[in-house]
Motif scaffolding. Structure first.
Motif, PDB file in Angstrom:
ATOM      1  N   TRP A  42       0.821  -1.200  -0.036  1.00  0.00           N
ATOM      2  CA  TRP A  42       0.221   0.079   0.039  1.00  0.00           C
ATOM      3  C   TRP A  42       0.974   1.277   0.044  1.00  0.00           C
ATOM      4  O   TRP A  42       2.064   1.228   0.273  1.00  0.00           O
ATOM      5  CB  TRP A  42      -0.792  -0.009   1.057  1.00  0.00           C
ATOM      6  N   ARG A  43       0.328   2.306  -0.360  1.00  0.00           N
ATOM      7  CA  ARG A  43       1.089   3.870  -0.633  1.00  0.00           C
ATOM      8  C   ARG A  43      -0.089   4.665  -0.072  1.00  0.00           C
ATOM      9  O   ARG A  43      -1.085   4.584  -0.683  1.00  0.00           O
ATOM     10  CB  ARG A  43       1.555   3.978  -1.809  1.00  0.00           C
ATOM     11  N   CYS A  44       0.581   5.748   0.564  1.00  0.00           N
ATOM     12  CA  CYS A  44      -0.481   6.860   1.005  1.00  0.00           C
ATOM     13  C   CYS A  44       0.327   8.178   0.557  1.00  0.00           C
ATOM     14  O   CYS A  44       1.590   8.467   1.318  1.00  0.00           O
ATOM     15  CB  CYS A  44      -0.679   6.868   2.566  1.00  0.00           C
ATOM     16  N   ASP A  45      -0.304   8.936  -0.409  1.00  0.00           N
ATOM     17  CA  ASP A  45       0.270  10.079  -0.737  1.00  0.00           C
ATOM     18  C   ASP A  45      -0.152  11.214  -0.176  1.00  0.00           C
ATOM     19  O   ASP A  45      -0.976  11.927  -0.339  1.00  0.00           O
ATOM     20  CB  ASP A  45       0.090  10.285  -2.466  1.00  0.00           C
ATOM     21  N   ILE A  46       0.810  11.488   0.950  1.00  0.00           N
ATOM     22  CA  ILE A  46       0.543  12.622   1.831  1.00  0.00           C
ATOM     23  C   ILE A  46       0.631  14.034   0.884  1.00  0.00           C
ATOM     24  O   ILE A  46      -0.104  14.814   1.375  1.00  0.00           O
ATOM     25  CB  ILE A  46       1.393  12.727   2.868  1.00  0.00           C
ATOM     26  N   ALA A  47       1.263  14.117   0.067  1.00  0.00           N
ATOM     27  CA  ALA A  47       1.371  15.420  -0.333  1.00  0.00           C
ATOM     28  C   ALA A  47       0.225  15.697  -1.376  1.00  0.00           C
ATOM     29  O   ALA A  47       0.039  16.765  -1.870  1.00  0.00           O
ATOM     30  CB  ALA A  47       2.710  15.446  -1.434  1.00  0.00           C
TER      31      ALA A  47
END
Length: 142
Positions: A42-47
């Motif tokens: 999984w990945r969360c793109d905070i930007a």
């Protein structure tokens, strides 16, 4: 990550070991992690508004069809208490310090049942500024 200390923790420790979270200083290299058949990447793109990207295995853990758009707020709401509070506390602490973490957490399944998963999270840093721009990792059922 195959021969790392963090990999051994993620794959071998019994359920409940990381119920309060475990923060680590040296982050594992997750290159190729999305191909691990026993885990979901999984990945969360905070930007960019906490946009989530999941592999099919993560979708299955949350009971969703693969490819369903998911916002972080929805996913966090699927964590049962006290796992949700612990996730937010450990995530905030770790990302402020550019550290990774492991957490054993209960998520809500269909009909209100609980399922346990283990979450491994590693910060993604901007090359120039060193600022945290995302977080990615692995999830696996326990």
């Amino acid at each position: 990550m195959k021969d790392s200390f963090v990999n051994a923790l993620f794959h071998e420790e019994p359920l409940g070991t990381f119920e309060d979270g475990y923060v680590f200083v040296i982050a594992p290299d997750l290159t190729g992690a999305e191909r691990d058949p026993g885990t979901g990447y999984w990945r969360c793109d905070i930007a960019h508004d906490d946009r989530l990207t999941w592999t099919e295995k993560v979708y299955a853990m949350f009971g969703l069809p693969a490819g369903t758009p998911v916002k972080r707020d929805w996913a966090v709401a699927r964590y049962a208490e006290p796992s949700r509070t612990t996730l937010e506390r450990v995530r905030t602490y770790a990302l402020r310090r550019k550290l990774g973490f492991i957490l054993d957490a209960a998520i809500l399944g269909e009909g209100g049942s609980h399922r346990w998963i283990r979450v491994l999270a590693v910060p993604i840093l901007a090359k120039r500024s060193g600022r945290v721009v995302g977080v990615h990792g692995l999830k696996r059922p326990l």
